[in-house]
Design a protein around this motif. Sequence first.
Motif, PDB file in Angstrom:
ATOM      1  N   ASP A   1       0.874  -1.092   0.041  1.00 56.68           N
ATOM      2  CA  ASP A   1      -0.046  -0.191  -0.177  1.00 56.68           C
ATOM      3  C   ASP A   1       0.690   1.286  -0.137  1.00 56.68           C
ATOM      4  OD1 ASP A   1      -1.580  -2.105   0.533  1.00 56.68           O
ATOM      5  OD2 ASP A   1      -2.790  -1.334   2.266  1.00 56.68           O
ATOM      6  N   TYR A   2       0.434   2.352  -0.175  1.00 58.42           N
ATOM      7  CA  TYR A   2       1.021   3.676  -0.203  1.00 58.42           C
ATOM      8  C   TYR A   2      -0.149   4.822  -0.030  1.00 58.42           C
ATOM      9  CZ  TYR A   2       5.518   6.060  -0.760  1.00 58.42           C
ATOM     10  OH  TYR A   2       6.585   6.576  -0.597  1.00 58.42           O
ATOM     11  N   PRO A   3       0.334   5.811   0.738  1.00 54.33           N
ATOM     12  CA  PRO A   3      -0.650   6.903   0.922  1.00 54.33           C
ATOM     13  C   PRO A   3      -0.633   7.842  -0.271  1.00 54.33           C
ATOM     14  CG  PRO A   3       1.428   7.452   2.132  1.00 54.33           C
ATOM     15  CD  PRO A   3       1.769   5.960   1.657  1.00 54.33           C
ATOM     16  N   ILE A   4      -2.048   8.376  -0.457  1.00 58.57           N
ATOM     17  CA  ILE A   4      -1.731   9.205  -1.648  1.00 58.57           C
ATOM     18  C   ILE A   4      -2.144  10.764  -1.014  1.00 58.57           C
ATOM     19  CG2 ILE A   4      -2.149   7.838  -3.567  1.00 58.57           C
ATOM     20  CD1 ILE A   4      -4.879   7.944  -3.400  1.00 58.57           C
ATOM     21  N   VAL A   5      -2.264  10.672   0.259  1.00 56.31           N
ATOM     22  CA  VAL A   5      -2.274  12.372   1.040  1.00 56.31           C
ATOM     23  C   VAL A   5      -1.351  12.331   2.132  1.00 56.31           C
ATOM     24  CG1 VAL A   5      -4.957  12.544   0.766  1.00 56.31           C
ATOM     25  CG2 VAL A   5      -3.985  11.523   2.745  1.00 56.31           C
ATOM     26  N   THR A   6      -1.029  13.520   2.619  1.00 56.49           N
ATOM     27  CA  THR A   6       0.047  13.382   3.577  1.00 56.49           C
ATOM     28  C   THR A   6      -0.558  13.201   4.878  1.00 56.49           C
ATOM     29  OG1 THR A   6      -0.417  15.773   4.032  1.00 56.49           O
ATOM     30  CG2 THR A   6       1.277  15.320   2.057  1.00 56.49           C
ATOM     31  N   GLN A   7       0.068  13.017   5.900  1.00 57.98           N
ATOM     32  CA  GLN A   7      -0.154  12.755   7.267  1.00 57.98           C
ATOM     33  C   GLN A   7      -0.837  13.960   7.796  1.00 57.98           C
ATOM     34  OE1 GLN A   7      -0.651   9.736   9.175  1.00 57.98           O
ATOM     35  NE2 GLN A   7      -0.407   9.368   6.919  1.00 57.98           N
ATOM     36  N   ASP A   8      -0.234  15.131   7.440  1.00 55.14           N
ATOM     37  CA  ASP A   8      -0.720  16.487   7.693  1.00 55.14           C
ATOM     38  C   ASP A   8      -2.461  16.557   7.005  1.00 55.14           C
ATOM     39  OD1 ASP A   8       1.196  17.304   9.074  1.00 55.14           O
ATOM     40  OD2 ASP A   8       1.243  19.307   8.181  1.00 55.14           O
ATOM     41  N   ASP A   9      -2.519  16.275   5.939  1.00 55.85           N
ATOM     42  CA  ASP A   9      -3.986  16.131   5.200  1.00 55.85           C
ATOM     43  C   ASP A   9      -4.916  15.137   6.169  1.00 55.85           C
ATOM     44  OD1 ASP A   9      -2.834  17.557   3.191  1.00 55.85           O
ATOM     45  OD2 ASP A   9      -2.558  15.838   1.709  1.00 55.85           O
ATOM     46  N   LEU A  10      -4.403  13.818   6.388  1.00 54.59           N
ATOM     47  CA  LEU A  10      -5.302  13.078   7.091  1.00 54.59           C
ATOM     48  C   LEU A  10      -5.670  13.444   8.498  1.00 54.59           C
ATOM     49  CD1 LEU A  10      -6.099  10.119   6.293  1.00 54.59           C
ATOM     50  CD2 LEU A  10      -4.229   9.233   7.544  1.00 54.59           C
TER      51      LEU A  10
ATOM     52  N   MET B   1      -6.101   8.050  -9.750  1.00 55.09           N
ATOM     53  CA  MET B   1      -5.958   7.502  -8.134  1.00 55.09           C
ATOM     54  C   MET B   1      -5.819   8.602  -7.269  1.00 55.09           C
ATOM     55  SD  MET B   1      -2.508   5.527  -7.008  1.00 55.09           S
ATOM     56  CE  MET B   1      -1.132   7.282  -7.228  1.00 55.09           C
ATOM     57  N   LEU B   2      -5.527  10.047  -7.858  1.00 51.03           N
ATOM     58  CA  LEU B   2      -5.486  11.006  -7.017  1.00 51.03           C
ATOM     59  C   LEU B   2      -6.947  11.725  -7.069  1.00 51.03           C
ATOM     60  CD1 LEU B   2      -1.950  12.720  -7.694  1.00 51.03           C
ATOM     61  CD2 LEU B   2      -2.824  11.626  -5.553  1.00 51.03           C
ATOM     62  N   LYS B   3      -7.468  11.684  -8.127  1.00 54.92           N
ATOM     63  CA  LYS B   3      -8.760  12.086  -8.237  1.00 54.92           C
ATOM     64  C   LYS B   3      -9.963  11.417  -7.413  1.00 54.92           C
ATOM     65  CE  LYS B   3      -9.564  14.465 -12.788  1.00 54.92           C
ATOM     66  NZ  LYS B   3     -10.064  14.210 -14.313  1.00 54.92           N
ATOM     67  N   SER B   4      -9.582  10.517  -7.019  1.00 51.15           N
ATOM     68  CA  SER B   4     -10.409   9.407  -6.389  1.00 51.15           C
ATOM     69  C   SER B   4     -10.617  10.124  -4.776  1.00 51.15           C
ATOM     70  CB  SER B   4     -10.022   8.025  -6.119  1.00 51.15           C
ATOM     71  OG  SER B   4      -8.817   8.066  -5.084  1.00 51.15           O
ATOM     72  N   GLY B   5      -9.673  10.783  -4.427  1.00 51.90           N
ATOM     73  CA  GLY B   5      -9.704  11.480  -3.130  1.00 51.90           C
ATOM     74  C   GLY B   5      -9.623  10.384  -1.983  1.00 51.90           C
ATOM     75  N   ALA B   6      -9.284   9.152  -2.376  1.00 52.53           N
ATOM     76  CA  ALA B   6      -8.778   8.353  -1.296  1.00 52.53           C
ATOM     77  C   ALA B   6      -7.672   8.806  -0.606  1.00 52.53           C
ATOM     78  CB  ALA B   6      -8.728   6.960  -1.869  1.00 52.53           C
ATOM     79  N   ALA B   7      -7.313   8.050   0.851  1.00 49.82           N
ATOM     80  CA  ALA B   7      -6.321   8.293   1.653  1.00 49.82           C
ATOM     81  C   ALA B   7      -5.069   7.380   1.172  1.00 49.82           C
ATOM     82  CB  ALA B   7      -6.717   8.313   3.035  1.00 49.82           C
ATOM     83  N   PHE B   8      -5.506   6.189   0.613  1.00 48.89           N
ATOM     84  CA  PHE B   8      -4.348   5.105   0.277  1.00 48.89           C
ATOM     85  C   PHE B   8      -4.629   4.432  -0.935  1.00 48.89           C
ATOM     86  CE2 PHE B   8      -4.786   5.444   4.906  1.00 48.89           C
ATOM     87  CZ  PHE B   8      -3.667   5.788   5.466  1.00 48.89           C
ATOM     88  N   ALA B   9      -3.603   3.995  -1.480  1.00 49.51           N
ATOM     89  CA  ALA B   9      -4.052   3.160  -2.674  1.00 49.51           C
ATOM     90  C   ALA B   9      -3.123   1.890  -2.559  1.00 49.51           C
ATOM     91  CB  ALA B   9      -3.434   3.803  -3.949  1.00 49.51           C
ATOM     92  N   ARG B  10      -3.619   0.921  -3.479  1.00 51.26           N
ATOM     93  CA  ARG B  10      -2.895  -0.423  -3.270  1.00 51.26           C
ATOM     94  C   ARG B  10      -3.304  -1.080  -4.727  1.00 51.26           C
ATOM     95  NH1 ARG B  10      -4.257  -5.570  -1.338  1.00 51.26           N
ATOM     96  NH2 ARG B  10      -2.132  -5.421  -0.150  1.00 51.26           N
TER      97      ARG B  10
END
Length: 416
Positions: free
Chosen positions: A173-182, A328-337
């Motif tokens: 897995d990998y994050p697609i937002v920063t921890q600050d975002d989350l 992937m970025l458009k989805s607005g998800a926090a993580f992708a795999r």
Amino acid sequence: MMRLLSFSEKRVVAFWRNKFSPWIGIAVLIMAGLFVAALSRSFLDWGTDQDVGVKLKVPSKGPGKPPVFAYWISGTGGDGRKILRLLRAVYHPRNQYLLQLDAGSADSERIELATAVRSGNVIRAFSNVHVMGRSYPVDRTGASAVAAALHGAAVLLRLNDGWDWFITLSASDYPIVTQDDLLHVFTSLPRDLNFIDHTSDLGWKEFGRFDKIVVDPSLYMDKNTGFFFATETKKTPDAFKLFTGSPWVILTRPFLEYCVRGWDNLPRKLLMYFSNVPYSIEAYFQTVICNTPEFRNTTVNNDLRYFLWEDPPKLEPIFLNQSHYKPMLKSGAAFARQFVEDAAVLEKVDEKVLKRPQNGVTPGMWCSGSVGSEEDRCSRWGDIDAVEPGKWAKRFRSLVKRSVSGEELYSNQCKF
Ligand SMILES: *[C@@H]1O[C@H](CO)[C@@H](O)[C@H](O)[C@H]1NC(C)=O
Ligand SMILES: *[C@@H]1O[C@H](CO)[C@@H](O)[C@H](O)[C@H]1NC(C)=O
């Protein structure tokens, strides 16, 4: 002193002695000694000053303050480097991290991972990353995966009493937002929401999975071993309603205490029921939460992840590459795999989204080193309670807002 994660020094040494010359044995003895020292220090150092010489802070909690996440990151043999990269990508000094490699990994691999984790100044100073010293078999398709997730939660409950949400991630897995975002987006959420994808519409799974009886040898063998089917079948239960969904979850502390401590018999009863159900990690938490009136209303039917499936879907989603970057970025998800090791698309995520230097952690408001200097911005730090959302937080915020808004929330909660 907690010996929870202690790695049996003697066993490692005996293991190496039998196989190699005494000199290697001695070298390993020293390494194992250092390793045990490293692990024990990671428990002792929490909240104290370190050689870095900057005053550390324990996260402040309360209204308006960001939450604290407890990450459980699991993998198998050969996943060490992926896990290290993922850890750096999701690192924040507020959070807690537990890294676990299963029996597919060698002792040396776990030592290497723990040593690499400890080599980072920030991580060492905050002592909030823990590596499970012992390993045991886990079969992703069997009940041993549920046992491992509950074990991860139990260890994190015991290690730290300040976290709010438990997040499960795998090495792919990998994050697609920063921890600050989350952290920023979760600051304004009710702390009792459980993000868990679920449905009671079992479809083909009713006969293909839940009516089958399987045996997961990873529960009783030393090595990772795939499950096998028994010839008998069983009836669909009527004492509770089955739910199934994504195995990747973000669950609250009270719900995990409920599952782990078991003062109500339902979580334990379901654990036993699911011990011979295939892919039980895709149904255990879903079935427990939806059959418990106190928690049913806390479910948000979204796992906040991005996956793409082949048609027809396989057990795992497809490996994402550069061509999936935009959607992937458009989805607005926090993580992708899921991603292969060193995938080019991860470079792009590091550079454009996380702004993460190659061997550094993802920067956030807490980093106070100078911007643009050669020096890693996060080798110095300030206020760990301050977060600043970036550009990609917008899409993530609207996804979360949509899924927790009254209408969408209630109409998708544990529909029987
Ligand atoms: C959950 O929501 C339903 C429907 O809105 C409501 O009737 C019920 O009382 C709620 N249960 C709890 C425990 O809050
Ligand atoms: C990315 O993956 C898709 C689907 O698996 C594949 O069709 C495509 O060729 C890949 N693209 C690149 C650039 O590797």
